[in-house]
Scaffold this motif. Structure first.
Motif, PDB file in Angstrom:
ATOM      1  N   ALA A   1       0.828  -1.214   0.000  1.00  0.00           N
ATOM      2  CA  ALA A   1       0.000   0.000   0.000  1.00  0.00           C
ATOM      3  C   ALA A   1       0.858   1.258   0.000  1.00  0.00           C
ATOM      4  O   ALA A   1       0.512   2.268  -0.627  1.00  0.00           O
ATOM      5  N   ILE A   2       1.986   1.206   0.698  1.00  0.00           N
ATOM      6  CA  ILE A   2       2.903   2.348   0.703  1.00  0.00           C
ATOM      7  C   ILE A   2       3.521   2.540  -0.675  1.00  0.00           C
ATOM      8  O   ILE A   2       3.617   3.664  -1.180  1.00  0.00           O
ATOM      9  N   MET A   3       3.937   1.452  -1.300  1.00  0.00           N
ATOM     10  CA  MET A   3       4.564   1.537  -2.618  1.00  0.00           C
ATOM     11  C   MET A   3       3.596   2.054  -3.685  1.00  0.00           C
ATOM     12  O   MET A   3       4.011   2.664  -4.667  1.00  0.00           O
ATOM     13  N   SER A   4       2.318   1.824  -3.480  1.00  0.00           N
ATOM     14  CA  SER A   4       1.338   2.338  -4.448  1.00  0.00           C
ATOM     15  C   SER A   4       1.217   3.854  -4.337  1.00  0.00           C
ATOM     16  O   SER A   4       0.962   4.547  -5.323  1.00  0.00           O
ATOM     17  N   GLY A   5       1.359   4.383  -3.107  1.00  0.00           N
ATOM     18  CA  GLY A   5       1.296   5.820  -2.884  1.00  0.00           C
ATOM     19  C   GLY A   5      -0.081   6.427  -3.007  1.00  0.00           C
ATOM     20  O   GLY A   5      -0.237   7.655  -2.948  1.00  0.00           O
ATOM     21  N   GLU A   6      -1.110   5.602  -3.144  1.00  0.00           N
ATOM     22  CA  GLU A   6      -2.448   6.121  -3.412  1.00  0.00           C
ATOM     23  C   GLU A   6      -2.966   7.030  -2.299  1.00  0.00           C
ATOM     24  O   GLU A   6      -3.660   8.013  -2.573  1.00  0.00           O
ATOM     25  N   ARG A   7      -2.636   6.696  -1.055  1.00  0.00           N
ATOM     26  CA  ARG A   7      -3.153   7.477   0.063  1.00  0.00           C
ATOM     27  C   ARG A   7      -2.232   8.633   0.460  1.00  0.00           C
ATOM     28  O   ARG A   7      -2.533   9.373   1.380  1.00  0.00           O
ATOM     29  N   PHE A   8      -1.108   8.761  -0.247  1.00  0.00           N
ATOM     30  CA  PHE A   8      -0.135   9.808   0.081  1.00  0.00           C
ATOM     31  C   PHE A   8       0.151  10.645  -1.169  1.00  0.00           C
ATOM     32  O   PHE A   8       1.265  10.628  -1.705  1.00  0.00           O
ATOM     33  N   PRO A   9      -0.801  11.406  -1.643  1.00  0.00           N
ATOM     34  CA  PRO A   9      -0.626  12.129  -2.915  1.00  0.00           C
ATOM     35  C   PRO A   9       0.450  13.206  -2.878  1.00  0.00           C
ATOM     36  O   PRO A   9       0.950  13.607  -3.933  1.00  0.00           O
ATOM     37  N   ALA A  10       0.819  13.680  -1.686  1.00  0.00           N
ATOM     38  CA  ALA A  10       1.818  14.756  -1.582  1.00  0.00           C
ATOM     39  C   ALA A  10       3.220  14.233  -1.272  1.00  0.00           C
ATOM     40  O   ALA A  10       4.149  15.026  -1.111  1.00  0.00           O
ATOM     41  N   LEU A  11       3.392  12.909  -1.205  1.00  0.00           N
ATOM     42  CA  LEU A  11       4.675  12.341  -0.766  1.00  0.00           C
ATOM     43  C   LEU A  11       5.797  12.718  -1.724  1.00  0.00           C
ATOM     44  O   LEU A  11       5.697  12.529  -2.933  1.00  0.00           O
ATOM     45  N   ARG A  12       6.899  13.234  -1.133  1.00  0.00           N
ATOM     46  CA  ARG A  12       8.079  13.602  -1.917  1.00  0.00           C
ATOM     47  C   ARG A  12       9.346  12.914  -1.417  1.00  0.00           C
ATOM     48  O   ARG A  12      10.345  12.909  -2.113  1.00  0.00           O
ATOM     49  N   HIS A  13       9.315  12.364  -0.210  1.00  0.00           N
ATOM     50  CA  HIS A  13      10.451  11.592   0.302  1.00  0.00           C
ATOM     51  C   HIS A  13       9.946  10.281   0.880  1.00  0.00           C
ATOM     52  O   HIS A  13       8.991  10.255   1.657  1.00  0.00           O
ATOM     53  N   LEU A  14      10.621   9.188   0.513  1.00  0.00           N
ATOM     54  CA  LEU A  14      10.319   7.881   1.088  1.00  0.00           C
ATOM     55  C   LEU A  14      11.608   7.226   1.535  1.00  0.00           C
ATOM     56  O   LEU A  14      12.572   7.135   0.762  1.00  0.00           O
ATOM     57  N   GLY A  15      11.620   6.768   2.778  1.00  0.00           N
ATOM     58  CA  GLY A  15      12.733   5.989   3.287  1.00  0.00           C
ATOM     59  C   GLY A  15      12.242   4.654   3.797  1.00  0.00           C
ATOM     60  O   GLY A  15      11.384   4.610   4.690  1.00  0.00           O
ATOM     61  N   VAL A  16      12.727   3.578   3.199  1.00  0.00           N
ATOM     62  CA  VAL A  16      12.456   2.223   3.691  1.00  0.00           C
ATOM     63  C   VAL A  16      13.828   1.629   3.943  1.00  0.00           C
ATOM     64  O   VAL A  16      14.494   1.161   3.028  1.00  0.00           O
ATOM     65  N   GLN A  17      14.260   1.667   5.192  1.00  0.00           N
ATOM     66  CA  GLN A  17      15.671   1.560   5.522  1.00  0.00           C
ATOM     67  C   GLN A  17      15.949   0.520   6.607  1.00  0.00           C
ATOM     68  O   GLN A  17      15.036  -0.045   7.189  1.00  0.00           O
ATOM     69  N   ASP A  18      17.250   0.339   6.848  1.00  0.00           N
ATOM     70  CA  ASP A  18      17.717  -0.438   7.993  1.00  0.00           C
ATOM     71  C   ASP A  18      17.141  -1.853   7.990  1.00  0.00           C
ATOM     72  O   ASP A  18      16.776  -2.395   9.022  1.00  0.00           O
ATOM     73  N   SER A  19      17.089  -2.447   6.809  1.00  0.00           N
ATOM     74  CA  SER A  19      16.424  -3.746   6.692  1.00  0.00           C
ATOM     75  C   SER A  19      17.386  -4.842   6.267  1.00  0.00           C
ATOM     76  O   SER A  19      18.299  -4.620   5.463  1.00  0.00           O
ATOM     77  N   GLU A  20      17.131  -6.049   6.776  1.00  0.00           N
ATOM     78  CA  GLU A  20      17.898  -7.213   6.350  1.00  0.00           C
ATOM     79  C   GLU A  20      17.311  -7.831   5.088  1.00  0.00           C
ATOM     80  O   GLU A  20      17.847  -8.807   4.566  1.00  0.00           O
ATOM     81  N   ILE A  21      16.211  -7.263   4.577  1.00  0.00           N
ATOM     82  CA  ILE A  21      15.676  -7.667   3.266  1.00  0.00           C
ATOM     83  C   ILE A  21      15.771  -6.488   2.294  1.00  0.00           C
ATOM     84  O   ILE A  21      14.902  -6.288   1.452  1.00  0.00           O
ATOM     85  N   GLN A  22      16.842  -5.722   2.408  1.00  0.00           N
ATOM     86  CA  GLN A  22      16.977  -4.503   1.608  1.00  0.00           C
ATOM     87  C   GLN A  22      17.008  -4.802   0.107  1.00  0.00           C
ATOM     88  O   GLN A  22      16.513  -4.002  -0.689  1.00  0.00           O
ATOM     89  N   ASP A  23      17.571  -5.953  -0.304  1.00  0.00           N
ATOM     90  CA  ASP A  23      17.565  -6.311  -1.722  1.00  0.00           C
ATOM     91  C   ASP A  23      16.141  -6.496  -2.240  1.00  0.00           C
ATOM     92  O   ASP A  23      15.797  -6.033  -3.336  1.00  0.00           O
ATOM     93  N   GLU A  24      15.311  -7.173  -1.476  1.00  0.00           N
ATOM     94  CA  GLU A  24      13.924  -7.388  -1.884  1.00  0.00           C
ATOM     95  C   GLU A  24      13.166  -6.079  -1.945  1.00  0.00           C
ATOM     96  O   GLU A  24      12.332  -5.867  -2.833  1.00  0.00           O
ATOM     97  N   ILE A  25      13.461  -5.188  -1.007  1.00  0.00           N
ATOM     98  CA  ILE A  25      12.810  -3.875  -1.002  1.00  0.00           C
ATOM     99  C   ILE A  25      13.221  -3.078  -2.230  1.00  0.00           C
ATOM    100  O   ILE A  25      12.396  -2.435  -2.890  1.00  0.00           O
ATOM    101  N   ALA A  26      14.512  -3.135  -2.571  1.00  0.00           N
ATOM    102  CA  ALA A  26      14.989  -2.436  -3.763  1.00  0.00           C
ATOM    103  C   ALA A  26      14.288  -2.952  -5.014  1.00  0.00           C
ATOM    104  O   ALA A  26      13.914  -2.170  -5.908  1.00  0.00           O
ATOM    105  N   ALA A  27      14.076  -4.248  -5.091  1.00  0.00           N
ATOM    106  CA  ALA A  27      13.387  -4.835  -6.241  1.00  0.00           C
ATOM    107  C   ALA A  27      11.938  -4.353  -6.316  1.00  0.00           C
ATOM    108  O   ALA A  27      11.409  -4.093  -7.406  1.00  0.00           O
ATOM    109  N   ALA A  28      11.287  -4.215  -5.161  1.00  0.00           N
ATOM    110  CA  ALA A  28       9.909  -3.715  -5.137  1.00  0.00           C
ATOM    111  C   ALA A  28       9.852  -2.241  -5.529  1.00  0.00           C
ATOM    112  O   ALA A  28       8.945  -1.816  -6.259  1.00  0.00           O
ATOM    113  N   VAL A  29      10.826  -1.473  -5.057  1.00  0.00           N
ATOM    114  CA  VAL A  29      10.886  -0.053  -5.390  1.00  0.00           C
ATOM    115  C   VAL A  29      11.060   0.150  -6.890  1.00  0.00           C
ATOM    116  O   VAL A  29      10.547   1.109  -7.477  1.00  0.00           O
ATOM    117  N   ALA A  30      11.746  -0.782  -7.526  1.00  0.00           N
ATOM    118  CA  ALA A  30      12.045  -0.655  -8.958  1.00  0.00           C
ATOM    119  C   ALA A  30      10.796  -0.509  -9.818  1.00  0.00           C
ATOM    120  O   ALA A  30      10.846   0.066 -10.911  1.00  0.00           O
TER     121      ALA A  30
END
Length: 319
Positions: free
Chosen positions: A209-238
């Protein structure tokens, strides 16, 4: 470290500045007539985390109500309360919520601005922080440190511009609830996911839901950090729809390797970003160069390169 540096890179104590205001520590002692003007500072309220008696924060808060014109207060930094490694943050959140009507000007609030020597981030006992957003409909900035016993439920809030959860282990329930919030004014969102050992059980699907951004129309900065699944998160962000309207993106502090960076570079264009923060990573030198070459107009933070051959890959903040 000075607190004028980027707080996204550090576990700040906010003893000097917060929300673009100088911090004033309120002790309740001394001459009330010598206190700064209520709206000229960010007020730090903190009971001694190791030696404070039961009810110490409530007593401090009561003195604050007596001595300060709370109608003009713009920012509050809650430091410690009595035994934050055993007692939940409700002892600090409760007095704020109960007296919300006395703080019509409050716009920024940090809960549990404790550093490691006071209480390790994953030892901080949190509680349900949702009542703060319900009690303060004009709050623009809410930041919370610590994930143990942290609770959060989906809300609509029309004024919130900054939401930040710093944690060595952020519960998936909290992440999903953030994604279900309606936050039309939200400009900045930071989530430190942490590790499973400390309760960080978020999976990539919990971020949908966060990656879709539908509920955050004004979002200009996103941090999804400090994770041991950072590779998977990067793939989702792509392929995440929200990325197209971001100005800054942080995938820092985690276990990012060439695998995640390859997915990121192979996905949607990132050349529109002003900043891409990847600091604390496990990338090889050739991949670092590929990223720099691919994003010549983007300020890319690739500092804190860890050994990519190290079998034990660790996040920047866990315990």
């Amino acid at each position: 470290m000075t607190e004028h540096e980027n707080p996204r890179r550090h576990v700040c104590g906010y003893r000097d500045r917060y929300a673009d205001l100088p911090v004033a520590e309120f002790t309740g002692e001394g001459d009330p007539g010598k206190l700064p003007e209520a709206g000229s500072v960010a007020w730090r309220l903190s009971a001694e985390p190791y030696d404070a008696a039961e009810g110490a924060f409530a007593a401090l808060f009561a003195r604050f109500l007596e001595q300060v014109d709370t109608s003009a207060v713009r920012a509050i930094v809650v430091g410690g309360w009595e035994n934050p490694y055993e007692v939940g943050s409700e002892v600090a959140i409760g007095p704020l919520v109960d007296n919300a009507g006395r703080f019509p000007g409050l716009r920024a609030l940090f809960v549990a601005a404790l550093q490691s020597e006071e209480c390790e981030i994953s030892w901080i006992q949190q509680s349900d922080v949702t009542p703060l957003l319900k009690a303060f409909p004009r709050l623009e900035r809410l930041e919370v440190r610590g994930g143990t016993e942290l609770e959060f439920t989906a809300v609509r809030h029309d004024a919130l511009r900054i939401l930040r959860f710093e944690s060595g282990g952020l519960p998936a329930d909290v992440v999903r609830a953030v994604g279900q919030c309606d936050l039309p004014a939200l400009e900045e969102l930071d989530l430190w996911l942490g590790v499973e050992n400390y309760g960080g059980n978020t999976a990539v699907a919990d971020l949908d839901a966060i990656m879709s951004g539908e509920r955050f129309p004004a979002l200009r900065h996103l941090g999804v950090q400090d994770s041991e699944i950072q590779d998977e998160i990067a793939a989702a962000v792509a392929s995440a729809p929200v990325v197209a309207r971001l100005e800054t993106l942080s995938l820092s502090m985690g276990t990012l390797t060439d695998l995640g960076a390859e997915a990121l570079l192979s996905g949607q264009p990132l050349t529109h970003l002003r900043e891409l923060d990847l600091h604390h990573h496990f990338l090889t030198d050739p991949m670092i160069k590929r990223i720099q070459d691919a994003l010549p107009g983007v300020q890319v933070d690739l500092s804190e390169q860890e050994d990519e051959e190290d079998e034990w890959r660790y996040v920047a903040v866990d315990e």
